[in-house]
Design an enzyme around this catalytic site. Structure first.
Site, PDB file in Angstrom:
ATOM      1  N   HIS A 188     -10.575  -4.835  10.556  1.00 40.65           N
ATOM      2  CA  HIS A 188     -11.206  -4.662   9.241  1.00 40.65           C
ATOM      3  C   HIS A 188     -12.516  -3.881   9.315  1.00 40.65           C
ATOM      4  CE1 HIS A 188      -8.334  -7.738   8.070  1.00 40.65           C
ATOM      5  NE2 HIS A 188      -8.686  -7.588   6.817  1.00 40.65           N
ATOM      6  N   GLU A 241       0.803  -1.225   0.000  1.00 43.86           N
ATOM      7  CA  GLU A 241       0.000   0.000   0.000  1.00 43.86           C
ATOM      8  C   GLU A 241       0.836   1.274   0.000  1.00 43.86           C
ATOM      9  OE1 GLU A 241      -0.899  -2.620   1.868  1.00 43.86           O
ATOM     10  OE2 GLU A 241      -2.898  -3.091   1.097  1.00 43.86           O
TER      11      GLU A 241
END
Lengths: 326, 337
Positions: A129, A60
């Site tokens: 998450h 990322e």
């Protein structure tokens, strides 16, 4: 107008903007061969080729930085994060690079790019998450932050974000991708920075954004059955925030509930309440009440998760509280 | 400027004019930085300020080999590279003074010199954070089918960051025309490289990526740097592949202005040893020995550079502070019109 899903609306926006402008490319994990972790980019690799629909390693920080570098020299990257939870690894590029480049270069290097992906909780994905990052990102000058809650807004805001010469953060939602709504066939954008009055009623304002728009609309439906009619102000953009739309509604209803997906402390709702107290102090008939996630990491167990999340029942209770009912 | 492998009649690489240009570039950086130190002591420059003294053969050697349409990105120790890239001493000094005529209009300061005219994509302040940007510029070059390259300077401590690995991995995977240039000045702030990196030869980090060329270069010898750049450009520009150069150099000043030159993390004896291989003295000595230049030529050059640096100071001093309305300018591109 066609009825399509939020996912299809995003797909159309990407396809249309990539066709319109060959500087636009999509980069991220699984966007190409896999057709997107959530199928938002379905078919785009086939149509535009691998230079414009770029599968990255799981990296990322790296690919967000690639986007920043490409934007510095004139391309218009759309950087997809599989979720914003993973984007924390890339936050240096969003906050220290993209948001600062124009300013610290004295106006020489604009950042015409989009960082997008699902934000907030889905179902039983537990602590790492299930986080809503609106307030983190909205805190940063140099960014724009949009949070579409419907297919119409998703398409229009993504098109506007891609055309914007500034770094735009777009927060979507796993739980929104399958939702359906009317989307025009013709080209349109939703202007960044403009809220939308999703529903009108004079008794109370529910001010919300993103995934919580659906919760607010459901709460409004149920309240209407009890004869309570509310405004649903969908902020759509949380930076810059449409203060005029907030104040117009609160001046009419004299009561407000602020509903957000994230945590309470320094949340988006805190900023909304600040605007309300400054602009509408004399209009209020009751203190503003906030609805938000419980101040805990998201638990896995179903009942605990449900209890932690803001929902329709909590929103209805909040509206009744500001109306001094119950 | 293309490097000439062959020596000329005097036994030196390049031609007389090129050699004078190289020496001039390095002396300008040295004297400019000395002036910056002086201005800092007088309070005319604030904030963090990292001097480049001792490393001039790296910037000059690398940047004298690039084309005008190539790109450069670097760290917060960026004054030397900005000068070697051809940014004006006036615009740089005015930026350090925080004035409106600065290259970043007084918004960046020492660590954030930018110049669109010379494709100088900035000094960046987060160690490692700018390395993925270089991969992005390389990606954009390839996207457009161009034959430019990007030179990305970094200190040796960057090789220990995740950003370094992520960027080099993608650059190798996608065959991007990136020159990753480690300026190994031996210390990441006060931490010696051997206390930070679990690898001795940093250029061997290239071995982690199939097909990436890596090599070690003597960073005190400007000709050695240019030779390495010629090889690197052959790979990056012609084959569109990344290269990793570890250019070993030494910083003669502290990490920043608040850091003693020696005494805490390095000894005066070590510093003295490295001063014997001052890159400017080495170049001067070779040119003098070969009869390429005279002491009088050097004195004249020093005089001219001194005047240039004083002019930069005077210009910066006379430049206005940014107006208060500039505070809110350039946060975002205005998209309302």
């Amino acid at each position: 107008m066609a009825i399509i899903t939020y996912r299809e609306a995003l797909n159309q926006a990407l396809r249309e903007e990539m066709s319109r402008d060959d500087r636009v490319f999509l980069m991220g994990e699984e966007v190409g061969v896999y057709n997107g972790a959530y199928k938002v980019s379905k078919g785009l690799l086939e149509e535009f080729g691998e230079m414009r629909v770029v599968d990255t390693p799981i990296t990322e920080l790296g690919f967000a930085g690639v986007g920043v570098g490409a934007a510095m020299v004139g391309l218009r990257p759309v950087i997809e994060f599989m979720t914003w939870n993973f984007a924390l690894l890339a936050i240096d590029q969003v906050v220290n690079a993209a948001a600062k480049m124009l300013y610290m270069s004295g106006g020489q290097y604009p950042m015409p790019m989009v960082f997008r992906g699902p934000n907030g909780a889905a179902l039983q994905l537990s602590a790492q998450h299930s986080q809503a990052f609106e307030s983190w990102l909205a805190h940063i000058p140099g960014l724009k932050v949009v949070t579409p809650g419907t297919p119409y807004d998703a398409k229009g805001l993504l098109k506007a974000a891609i055309r914007d010469d500034n770094p735009v953060v777009m927060l979507e939602g796993e739980m929104l991708y399958n939702t359906k709504g009317e989307v025009p066939e013709e080209d349109y954008i939703v202007p960044i920075g403009k809220a939308d009055l999703k529903r009108e009623g004079g008794d109370c304002s529910i001010i919300t954004n993103g995934k919580m728009v659906l919760v607010a609309m459901n709460a409004a439906d149920q309240l209407a059955k009890e004869g309570i009619h509310v405004d649903v102000v969908d902020l759509r953009t949380v930076r810059p925030m449409d203060v005029d739309a907030i104040t117009a509604s609160v001046r009419k209803t004299n009561r407000a509930v602020v509903l957000e997906e994230g945590w309470e402390i320094a949340g988006i709702g805190a900023q909304v309440v600040d605007y309300v107290q400054r602009e509408c102090f004399d209009d209020l008939d009751a203190p503003v009440v906030r609805v938000h996630q419980a101040d805990v990491p998201m638990p896995y167990a179903k009942t605990l998760e449900k209890t932690a999340k803001p929902d329709v029942a909590k929103t209805i209770a909040a509206v009744k509280k500001v109306l001094y009912l119950n | 400027m293309a490097a000439k492998k062959k020596s000329d009649a005097k036994g030196l690489p390049g031609d007389p004019q090129l050699r004078k240009d190289l020496l001039h570039s390095m002396i300008l950086q040295r004297r400019f930085e000395e002036k910056v130190g002086e201005a800092y002591a007088l309070g005319k420059i604030g904030g963090f300020c990292h001097l480049y003294i001792g490393q001039e053969a790296v910037s000059t050697g690398v940047l004298s080999m690039l084309r005008a349409d190539d790109y450069v990105v670097t760290t917060y120790r960026d004054h030397g590279q900005a000068l070697a890239r051809g940014m004006t001493p006036r615009a740089i000094m005015a930026e350090l003074f925080g004035r409106i005529d600065g290259c970043s209009r007084g918004k960046g300061g020492s660590m954030h010199l930018f110049d669109r005219n010379t494709n100088f994509l900035g000094g960046h302040g987060i160690v490692g954070g700018h390395v993925p940007l270089a991969a992005g510029v390389g990606f954009a070059i390839k996207y457009r089918g161009g034959d430019q390259v990007i030179a990305c300077f970094m200190g040796e401590s960057v090789v220990n960051t995740g950003a370094f690995h992520e960027a080099l991995n993608m650059a190798a995977l996608w065959k991007l025309p990136c020159l990753f240039i480690i300026e190994n000045n031996k210390y990441g702030m006060g931490t010696a490289v051997e206390r930070a990196a679990a690898i001795k030869d940093l250029s061997r980090r290239a071995d982690a990526y199939d097909g990436m060329h890596g090599e070690y270069v003597d960073g005190q010898d400007v000709f050695a740097v240019r030779d390495a750049m010629e090889r690197a450009l052959g790979i990056a520009r012609r084959e569109s592949k990344p290269v990793l150069l570890e250019i070993r150099t030494y910083r003669y000043m502290g990490h920043s202005m608040s850091d003693a030159v020696s005494g805490t993390y390095r000894t005066k004896a070590e510093l003295d040893e490295y001063l014997k291989r001052d890159p400017i003295n080495l170049l001067k000595a070779r040119m003098l020995e070969a009869g390429d230049i005279t002491d009088a030529d050097i004195a004249a050059m020093e005089q001219e550079v001194k005047a240039t640096c004083q002019d930069a100071w005077d210009f910066a001093d006379a430049s206005p502070e940014p107006p208060l309305e500039a505070l809110y300018e350039d946060v975002l591109v205005d998209t309302t019109s």
